[in-house]
Structure formats: structure tokens, C-alpha cells
Design an enzyme around this catalytic site. Structure first.
Site, PDB file in Angstrom:
ATOM      1  CE  LYS A   1     -39.407   3.703 -43.350  1.00  0.00           C
ATOM      2  NZ  LYS A   1     -40.237   2.514 -43.433  1.00  0.00           N
TER       3      LYS A   1
ATOM      4  N   GLY B   1     -38.337  -0.356 -51.323  1.00  0.00           N
ATOM      5  CA  GLY B   1     -37.917  -1.473 -50.459  1.00  0.00           C
ATOM      6  C   GLY B   1     -38.452  -1.403 -49.048  1.00  0.00           C
TER       7      GLY B   1
ATOM      8  CG  ASP C   1     -41.766   7.357 -44.161  1.00  0.00           C
ATOM      9  OD1 ASP C   1     -42.534   7.429 -43.180  1.00  0.00           O
ATOM     10  OD2 ASP C   1     -41.675   6.340 -44.876  1.00  0.00           O
TER      11      ASP C   1
HETATM   12  P1  ATP Z   1     -41.651   4.063 -47.960  1.00  0.00           P
HETATM   13  O1  ATP Z   1     -41.105   2.983 -47.078  1.00  0.00           O
HETATM   14  O2  ATP Z   1     -41.281   5.452 -47.547  1.00  0.00           O
HETATM   15  O3  ATP Z   1     -43.089   3.960 -48.280  1.00  0.00           O
HETATM   16  P2  ATP Z   1     -40.124   2.825 -50.028  1.00  0.00           P
HETATM   17  O4  ATP Z   1     -38.796   2.844 -49.368  1.00  0.00           O
HETATM   18  O5  ATP Z   1     -40.868   1.532 -50.049  1.00  0.00           O
HETATM   19  O6  ATP Z   1     -41.002   3.941 -49.390  1.00  0.00           O
HETATM   20  P3  ATP Z   1     -39.089   4.433 -52.148  1.00  0.00           P
HETATM   21  O7  ATP Z   1     -37.754   3.886 -52.515  1.00  0.00           O
HETATM   22  O8  ATP Z   1     -39.111   5.678 -51.355  1.00  0.00           O
HETATM   23  O9  ATP Z   1     -39.989   3.318 -51.485  1.00  0.00           O
HETATM   24  O10 ATP Z   1     -39.853   4.642 -53.534  1.00  0.00           O
HETATM   25  C1  ATP Z   1     -41.215   4.436 -53.749  1.00  0.00           C
HETATM   26  C2  ATP Z   1     -41.531   4.931 -55.172  1.00  0.00           C
HETATM   27  O11 ATP Z   1     -41.351   6.335 -55.204  1.00  0.00           O
HETATM   28  C3  ATP Z   1     -40.590   4.381 -56.233  1.00  0.00           C
HETATM   29  O12 ATP Z   1     -41.116   3.230 -56.811  1.00  0.00           O
HETATM   30  C4  ATP Z   1     -40.455   5.521 -57.224  1.00  0.00           C
HETATM   31  O13 ATP Z   1     -41.378   5.382 -58.269  1.00  0.00           O
HETATM   32  C5  ATP Z   1     -40.842   6.768 -56.463  1.00  0.00           C
HETATM   33  N1  ATP Z   1     -39.737   7.714 -56.175  1.00  0.00           N
HETATM   34  C6  ATP Z   1     -39.824   9.037 -56.188  1.00  0.00           C
HETATM   35  N2  ATP Z   1     -38.659   9.614 -55.854  1.00  0.00           N
HETATM   36  C7  ATP Z   1     -37.799   8.634 -55.608  1.00  0.00           C
HETATM   37  C8  ATP Z   1     -36.436   8.617 -55.214  1.00  0.00           C
HETATM   38  N3  ATP Z   1     -35.725   9.741 -55.035  1.00  0.00           N
HETATM   39  N4  ATP Z   1     -35.857   7.423 -55.013  1.00  0.00           N
HETATM   40  C9  ATP Z   1     -36.585   6.295 -55.187  1.00  0.00           C
HETATM   41  N5  ATP Z   1     -37.853   6.257 -55.588  1.00  0.00           N
HETATM   42  C10 ATP Z   1     -38.477   7.413 -55.794  1.00  0.00           C
END
Ligand code: ATP
Length: 301
Positions: free
Chosen positions: A11, A102, A141
Site C-alpha cells: 500500500k 519500507g 494495516d
Molecule cells: P508499516 O508500513 O505497516 O508500518 P513496513 O512496511 O514499514 O510496515 P514491514 O515490512 O511490514 O514494514 O516490516 C516491519 C518489521 O516487521 C520488519 O522489520 C520485520 O522485523 C517485522 N516483520 C514481521 N513479519 C514480517 C513479514 N512477514 N515481512 C516483513 N517483515 C516482517
């Protein structure tokens, strides 16, 4: 052996308005989620009775993803099994296309996909409304990972109202080397706003009109992200990446969610291709990808 594979999208937040810090440590949000065509796949395969859950990950950033019960896909499988009263015997294989940490909700996408894949593997046919309830217990989310499309999120982002959009939009994403921690970005946002009055978040009427009209230039003018300043404060190099948007005539460049991914809105598919070539050649990010949006939420492949 039959595989049960579900695919879920990343997203970008077209609006991310963050209210004041509450006593419980959370913020009230008004956000507009937009599911983009960048995906993770979750393969669920049957495991021996009593084996429990196991997990593996493929993709360039696999080393950044936990392989234990802290993985959101693992937690989703466990939560669905508890809900249905079945034994959670499953191997989950995640193929990551969404950047890790990310700001594109990759972990939440994996949780949504794991719910759909395990529901199929275990033959549960759980009603959609119940899957949404389980999703909300896993993270704010995750319901949107199931829902997809474009939707207003309120509360902590988990209360969804669909938004009808007239057309597809083309995006280019500059994926960064390494991630940003979402809690750290919120903490930085609070630090930067300390001492100033923070208004209750409100949905942007002009953004809603722009989405209804399908006019990408109007959408571009009305994009907003209250976390952008905090993400750039923690990762100053992002301001150079965002600056490339203007240099290469993107309609608009914004930080995606909590960053560090930067999102560039293009006029159309051809413009997105030109933009992605130009951004890649600037060499300021790990990789550049193009995607159209909105796309559906988690579904069996
Ligand atoms: P958001 O924007 O929802 O806050 P994000 O996209 O910045 O999240 P994610 O890739 O969802 O970040 O991951 C955040 C942290 O969650 C990672 O650094 C990792 O340690 C943990 N994590 C737990 N499950 C997963 C998964 N299935 N894929 C990626 N990271 C995961």
C-alpha cells in the site's frame, strides 16, 4: 501435494494524517490507503499432524524477515487456527516482492495472504467479516491487506470505508537500501511536533473529489503524509530522492507511509516507464519499480 497460494498487495497512503499522541501511546489516524501492484505471495502447504507452524522466506531482502512466531504471517496462521479450533499444522513460504520495513505494509500483506492461504488449506471457508476481525487483531494495516482497492482508514487505520476511484493510476517506487522502523518514525514525528498544538485529523475533501474524478494531477496536488518530515529527519538522504521527482517531472513525490520508500505519481504508464528509467540512472536508491493502482486485496492465486 496441492499448494494454497495467496497474493497480497503493498500500500501507499494517499493521505496520512496523524493526530496527537494519546495516553495509550497510539495516535488517531485518518488515512487513505491505496493498494498498489507490488505483491508478496504466501504458499501454505500441509504439515504433519502436530508439526505446528514453520516458515521460510525467499526474495532479495529475505535476511531481514523473522522466521519465528514474531512473523506476522505466522501470527496470522496461529490466530486463524485458534479462531477455527483447528491444529495450526502448516508450512508457510513467503516470496517477498514488497520492501521490508519500507513503509508499504509488507508484513501486513503477508498476514492477510496467510489468512487467505491457510483458510483454503484447512478448508474453513471463514466468512470475510470474520477474517477482517481476525486481521484487525494482528495489526492496524492488516484489514486493508485483505480489503485492497482504495479505502479510508480511521481509528488506528483498521476501520475501513471503501472509496470509489474512477481510473487507474501509475506509480513509481524508489526502494531504499535498509528500512525505517515505524515506531521510530512516529516517535520522531512526536519529537518534531513537541510544544505545538496538533489538530484532530480530518479527511481531505479535495483528495476525495480528485479520486472520484480520476484526474491524476488533482490527486497529486492533494497527497499528504504527516510522517514525511519525520522520515526525512531520520534519513536525510530521502530529500534528494524526493527532489528527483521534480527534476524528472513526476506529478508529485512523497514518502510512502513511514518510509523510506519514496512514491512518485506519474501521468500514465508511459510516463511511469520514463520516470523509472530516469530514477534508476540517478543511482540514489536500491531499486526502482513501477506499479499501477488500485489493485484488489489478498486473494488466492
Ligand atoms: P508499516 O508500513 O505497516 O508500518 P513496513 O512496511 O514499514 O510496515 P514491514 O515490512 O511490514 O514494514 O516490516 C516491519 C518489521 O516487521 C520488519 O522489520 C520485520 O522485523 C517485522 N516483520 C514481521 N513479519 C514480517 C513479514 N512477514 N515481512 C516483513 N517483515 C516482517
Amino acid at each position: 501435494m496441492r499448494q494454497h497460494i495467496a497474493r497480497a498487495p503493498a500500500k501507499v497512503n494517499l493521505q496520512l494524517s496523524v493526530g496527537p499522541l494519546q495516553d495509550d501511546g497510539y495516535h488517531d489516524l485518518v488515512t487513505v490507503f491505496h493498494a498498489v501492484g507490488l505483491f508478496d505471495d504466501v504458499h501454505a502447504t500441509a504439515a504433519e499432524p502436530g508439526a505446528g507452524i514453520s516458515l521460510s522466506v525467499t526474495g532479495v531482502q529475505r535476511d531481514l524477515v523473522p522466521l519465528d512466531s514474531t512473523n506476522l504471517a505466522w501470527r496470522a496462521a496461529q490466530a486463524l487456527a485458534n479462531h477455527a479450533g483447528v491444529d495450526p499444522d502448516v508450512h508457510l513460504r513467503i516470496t517477498k516482492g514488497i520492501p521490508v520495513a519500507g513503509g508499504m505494509a509488507g508484513g501486513s500483506a503477508d498476514a492477510a495472504a496467510a489468512l487467505v492461504a491457510c483458510d483454503s488449506l484447512w478448508g474453513l471457508r471463514t466468512p470475510r467479516a470474520e477474517l477482517m476481525e481476525i486481521a484487525a487483531t494482528l495489526g492496524s494495516d492488516v484489514p486493508f491487506g485483505l480489503h485492497g482497492g482504495t479505502a479510508i482508514g480511521t481509528g488506528r487505520g483498521e476501520i475501513l470505508t471503501p472509496v470509489l476511484t474512477r481510473s487507474s493510476f501509475w506509480w513509481v517506487f524508489a526502494l531504499a537500501e535498509g528500512g525505517l522502523s515505524t515506531p521510530a518514525v512516529y516517535a520522531e514525528c512526536d519529537r518534531l511536533r513537541a510544544g505545538s498544538a496538533v489538530a484532530a485529523p480530518m479527511l481531505s475533501g479535495p483528495l476525495m473529489s480528485a479520486l472520484r474524478s480520476g484526474d491524476a494531477s488533482e490527486v497529486a496536488k492533494n497527497l499528504s503524509n504527516d510522517l514525511e518530515r519525520a522520515a526525512v529527519s531520520l534519513r536525510p538522504s530521502l530529500s534528494r530522492v524526493l527532489g528527483l521527482g521534480e527534476e524528472y517531472a513526476a506529478l508529485r513525490a512523497i514518502v510512502s507511509g513511514s518510509g523510506p520508500t519514496c512514491a512518485f505519481l506519474a501521468r500514465d504508464g508511459e510516463h511511469a516507464l520514463d520516470l523509472s528509467v530516469a530514477l534508476s540512472s540517478a543511482g540514489l536508491c536500491r531499486t526502482v519499480v513501477r506499479a499501477s493502482a488500485p489493485v484488489p486485496g489478498a486473494a488466492l492465486v
